[in-house]
Motif scaffolding. Structure first.
Motif, short mmCIF file in Angstrom:
data_model
loop_
_atom_site.label_atom_id
_atom_site.label_comp_id
_atom_site.label_asym_id
_atom_site.label_seq_id
_atom_site.Cartn_x
_atom_site.Cartn_y
_atom_site.Cartn_z
N GLU A 1 -16.54 -12.48 -0.85
CA GLU A 1 -16.19 -11.62 0.28
C GLU A 1 -14.76 -11.15 0.18
N CYS A 2 -14.48 -10.08 0.92
CA CYS A 2 -13.14 -9.52 0.93
C CYS A 2 -12.80 -9.08 2.35
N ARG A 3 -11.64 -9.52 2.81
CA ARG A 3 -11.12 -9.10 4.09
C ARG A 3 -10.05 -8.04 3.80
N LEU A 4 -10.10 -6.92 4.50
CA LEU A 4 -9.16 -5.83 4.31
C LEU A 4 -8.29 -5.70 5.55
N GLU A 5 -7.00 -5.42 5.35
CA GLU A 5 -6.08 -5.22 6.45
C GLU A 5 -5.22 -4.00 6.15
N ALA A 6 -5.20 -3.06 7.10
CA ALA A 6 -4.38 -1.85 6.94
C ALA A 6 -3.07 -2.04 7.70
N GLY A 7 -1.97 -1.93 6.98
CA GLY A 7 -0.65 -1.96 7.59
C GLY A 7 -0.08 -0.55 7.63
N ASP A 8 1.16 -0.43 8.03
CA ASP A 8 1.80 0.89 8.10
C ASP A 8 2.04 1.51 6.73
N THR A 9 2.27 0.65 5.73
CA THR A 9 2.63 1.17 4.40
C THR A 9 1.75 0.63 3.28
N ALA A 10 0.73 -0.17 3.61
CA ALA A 10 -0.09 -0.76 2.55
C ALA A 10 -1.45 -1.19 3.07
N LEU A 11 -2.40 -1.24 2.14
CA LEU A 11 -3.72 -1.79 2.39
C LEU A 11 -3.80 -3.11 1.63
N HIS A 12 -4.13 -4.18 2.36
CA HIS A 12 -4.15 -5.52 1.79
C HIS A 12 -5.60 -5.99 1.65
N PHE A 13 -5.85 -6.68 0.54
CA PHE A 13 -7.16 -7.24 0.25
C PHE A 13 -7.03 -8.75 0.12
N HIS A 14 -7.87 -9.50 0.84
CA HIS A 14 -7.88 -10.96 0.76
C HIS A 14 -9.30 -11.34 0.37
N CYS A 15 -9.46 -11.73 -0.88
CA CYS A 15 -10.79 -11.97 -1.45
C CYS A 15 -11.01 -13.46 -1.70
N ARG A 16 -12.28 -13.87 -1.64
CA ARG A 16 -12.60 -15.25 -2.00
C ARG A 16 -14.01 -15.32 -2.57
N THR B 1 -2.64 -5.81 -3.00
CA THR B 1 -2.05 -4.80 -2.13
C THR B 1 -2.05 -3.44 -2.82
N THR B 2 -2.35 -2.42 -2.04
CA THR B 2 -2.22 -1.03 -2.47
C THR B 2 -1.22 -0.36 -1.54
N GLU B 3 -0.11 0.08 -2.09
CA GLU B 3 0.91 0.73 -1.27
C GLU B 3 0.46 2.14 -0.92
N THR B 4 0.33 2.44 0.38
CA THR B 4 -0.06 3.76 0.84
C THR B 4 0.17 3.89 2.34
N LYS C 1 -8.52 9.53 -6.62
CA LYS C 1 -8.35 10.12 -7.96
C LYS C 1 -7.33 11.24 -8.04
N ARG C 2 -7.19 12.02 -6.97
CA ARG C 2 -6.21 13.11 -7.03
C ARG C 2 -4.79 12.58 -7.12
N ASN C 3 -4.51 11.53 -6.40
CA ASN C 3 -3.22 10.83 -6.44
C ASN C 3 -3.53 9.35 -6.60
N PRO C 4 -3.88 8.92 -7.81
CA PRO C 4 -4.41 7.57 -8.03
C PRO C 4 -3.51 6.45 -7.51
N LEU C 5 -4.14 5.52 -6.82
CA LEU C 5 -3.47 4.32 -6.36
C LEU C 5 -4.03 3.14 -7.15
N THR C 6 -3.25 2.10 -7.26
CA THR C 6 -3.70 0.89 -7.94
C THR C 6 -3.54 -0.30 -7.00
N VAL C 7 -4.22 -1.37 -7.34
CA VAL C 7 -4.12 -2.61 -6.58
C VAL C 7 -3.26 -3.58 -7.38
N THR D 1 -7.99 -1.23 11.70
CA THR D 1 -7.00 -1.97 10.92
C THR D 1 -7.53 -3.16 10.12
N THR D 2 -8.79 -3.54 10.34
CA THR D 2 -9.33 -4.68 9.61
C THR D 2 -10.76 -4.41 9.16
#
Length: 97
Positions: free
Chosen positions: A45-60, A7-10, A83-89, A35-36
């Motif tokens: 593979e990686c499935r991505l899901e955008a929520g209201d406050t976070a980006l979720h990654f589901h990898c396999r 998850t990346t909070e954003t 990079k300007r406001n770095p986010l982490t996973v 959103t997906t």
């Protein structure tokens, strides 16, 4: 098969999902909407899901080395696009199936 979620909070999750998927689509098969997303790497593979406050990654992947490659790709690209406001996973523990 090994799975891993992160998850990346954003509040800009949908924007970053779109950027990541459009960027990945230059080299691999990707499907996405607002959103997906689903990215098919040669090593998993990686499935991505955008929520209201976070980006979720589901990898396999088939093995831990391949899963680590996916994590590395995701982490490097999240950093590159923020990079300007770095986010982490933040990754959870891998699950074997």
């Amino acid at each position: 098969m090994i799975t891993l979620s992160g998850t990346t909070e954003t509040p800009l999750a949908s924007t970053y999902l779109d950027r990541l998927c459009r960027h990945f689509a230059k080299k691999i098969s990707v499907e996405h909407d607002e959103t997906t997303g689903h990215a098919r790497f040669p090593f998993g593979e990686c499935r991505l899901e955008a929520g209201d406050t976070a980006l979720h990654f589901h990898c396999r992947a088939d093995d831990s080395a391949s899963l680590e490659k996916i994590m590395d790709v995701i982490e490097r690209h999240v950093w590159m696009f923020t990079k300007r406001n770095p986010l982490t996973v933040t990754w959870e523990e891998p699950q074997s199936h």
